[in-house]
Design an enzyme around this catalytic site. Structure first.
Site, short mmCIF file in Angstrom:
data_model
loop_
_atom_site.label_atom_id
_atom_site.label_comp_id
_atom_site.label_asym_id
_atom_site.label_seq_id
_atom_site.Cartn_x
_atom_site.Cartn_y
_atom_site.Cartn_z
CD GLN A 27 4.54 2.46 9.01
OE1 GLN A 27 3.52 1.88 8.64
NE2 GLN A 27 5.56 1.84 9.57
CE1 TYR A 54 -8.27 0.38 6.75
CE2 TYR A 54 -7.31 -0.02 4.60
CZ TYR A 54 -7.95 -0.48 5.73
OH TYR A 54 -8.27 -1.82 5.84
CB SER A 154 -14.86 -6.41 6.06
OG SER A 154 -13.64 -6.63 6.74
CD1 TRP A 209 -9.30 -8.49 7.03
CD2 TRP A 209 -7.95 -7.94 8.73
NE1 TRP A 209 -10.05 -8.41 8.18
CE2 TRP A 209 -9.26 -8.07 9.23
CE3 TRP A 209 -6.93 -7.59 9.62
CZ2 TRP A 209 -9.59 -7.88 10.58
CZ3 TRP A 209 -7.25 -7.39 10.97
CH2 TRP A 209 -8.56 -7.54 11.43
CD GLN A 292 8.51 -4.03 5.82
OE1 GLN A 292 7.39 -3.67 5.44
NE2 GLN A 292 9.00 -3.67 6.99
CG ASN A 296 6.24 -9.88 2.84
OD1 ASN A 296 7.22 -10.38 3.39
ND2 ASN A 296 5.56 -8.89 3.38
#
Ligand code: NDP
Length: 323
Positions: A27, A54, A154, A209, A292, A296
């Site tokens: 992205q 990823y 995870s 997450w 962002q 945050n």
């Protein structure tokens, strides 16, 4: 920034950390990735999360290039990666935690990250077909070889984690120290209920997450799907279908007056709520833009405003407190 112990390990992680999913290697470009990592690090973030899968390995390549370019002292930050999905087609190479796959996977990640070692390896999902004992030994051997410092799980069940802990204890192997779990105002059951004994009796860590449920809890989907948002990215159609439902958006809208009363944004409220849980070692933030992330990171100031009354107001809206 404050730091919390990662379960019973000596290592401390920043309460807010930063991850590469969706963004790095797809992205956003390398310049934005570098700006995001610098913003995080300058605010005291010491933990950056990644995974082999990823962007098919590209997220690790981008993070490796950024780390090389920035040149922070290696002792000052922690890098994690995760294995399970695999990068190659074929038997033994996908959806597995077998010893052969893991042995190759760590070498591939270190090459892409341009590092001598990673600080944490998470087994990205449980593998029902590989004996847990084989995975525990493989993780132990990777750590003994100096390629990782700690390992964790995870989305494993409490049963699977306790099995791994017992195997490691029995053979005096490196134990897993932390989960990496899905946790936010919509997804609570596992951390608040299933893992309660795990936290209490084993002091297991947990870095969590999707604190904003992929952005939904920032309120950005309250009036539709913005063209530049995650839900509009190719390959993330599932998010529109199953994540951004009218019922969920309605709850997010009901949270707006609480955020207004506290003088914070919805994203800050949602992130601060996650940190209120003392079993959470770190909240892994995601961001596609520096603004962002800046917003945050200020969630840290909202924590003290989450009084029991405010938390109860949130409970009344969400109506999903695990019993
Ligand atoms: P979030 O739920 O916080 O979603 C982050 C996304 O929401 C951003 O990329 C951005 O997307 C949007 N966003 C963030 N802040 C704002 C804001 N203030 N205003 C408006 N939009 C905002 O976290 P992620 O789902 O990204 O997860 C965080 C990390 O957790 C990942 O990077 C990864 O490291 C880890 N992870 C681990 C998993 C596992 O299985 N172990 C699974 C998933 C994530 P956009 O701008 O594109 O809309």
């Amino acid at each position: 920034m404050k730091y919390r112990h990662l379960g019973m390990a000596g290592i401390q992680v920043s309460e807010l950390s930063f991850g590469a999913w969706v963004t790095f290697g797809s992205q956003i470009g390398e310049e934005t990735a570098a700006a995001l990592m610098r913003t995080a690090y300058d605010a005291g973030v010491n933990f950056f999360d990644n995974a082999e899968a990823y962007a098919s390995g590209n997220a690790e390549t981008v993070m490796g290039n950024v780390l090389k370019r920035i040149g922070w002292r290696r002792e000052a930050y922690l890098i994690s990666t995760k294995f399970y999905w695999g990068l190659n087609e074929g038997v033994n190479q996908k959806n597995t935690l077998n010893r052969k796959y893991l042995t190759h996977a760590i070498d591939g990640s270190l090459k892409r990250l341009q590092l001598d070692y990673v600080d944490l390896i998470f087994c990205h999902r449980p593998d029902p077909e590989t004996p847990i004992e084989e995975t525990v030994w493989a993780m132990h051997n990777i750590i003994e070889a100096g390629k990782a410092v700690y390992w964790g799980t995870s989305e494993w069940s409490a049963y699977e984690i306790v099995s791994a802990l017992h195997i490691a204890e029995k053979h005096h192997l490196h134990k897993p120290i932390s989960e990496q779990s899905h946790y936010n105002l919509f997804t609570r059951e596992r951390i608040e209920k299933e893992y309660a004994r795990l936290f209490r009796e084993h002091r297991y860590g947990d870095v969590i997450w999707s604190p904003l449920a992929s952005g939904l809890l920032s309120g950005k989907y309250n009036d539709g799907i913005p063209a530049d948002s995650r839900a509009a990215q190719p390959g993330y159609e599932w998010l529109q279908k199953s994540g951004i439902t009218p019922a969920r958006v309605d709850k997010v809208k009901q949270l707006v007056p609480i955020a207004n009363d506290l003088g914070c944004t919805l994203a800050q409220l949602a992130i601060a709520w996650c940190l209120k849980n003392q079993n959470v070692s770190s909240v892994i933030l995601g961001a596609s833009r520096v603004e962002q992330l800046q917003e945050n990171l200020h969630a840290l100031e909202v924590g003290p405003k989450l009084t029991p009354d405010v938390v109860e107001r949130i409970e009344q809206i969400m109506g999903n407190k695990p019993q």
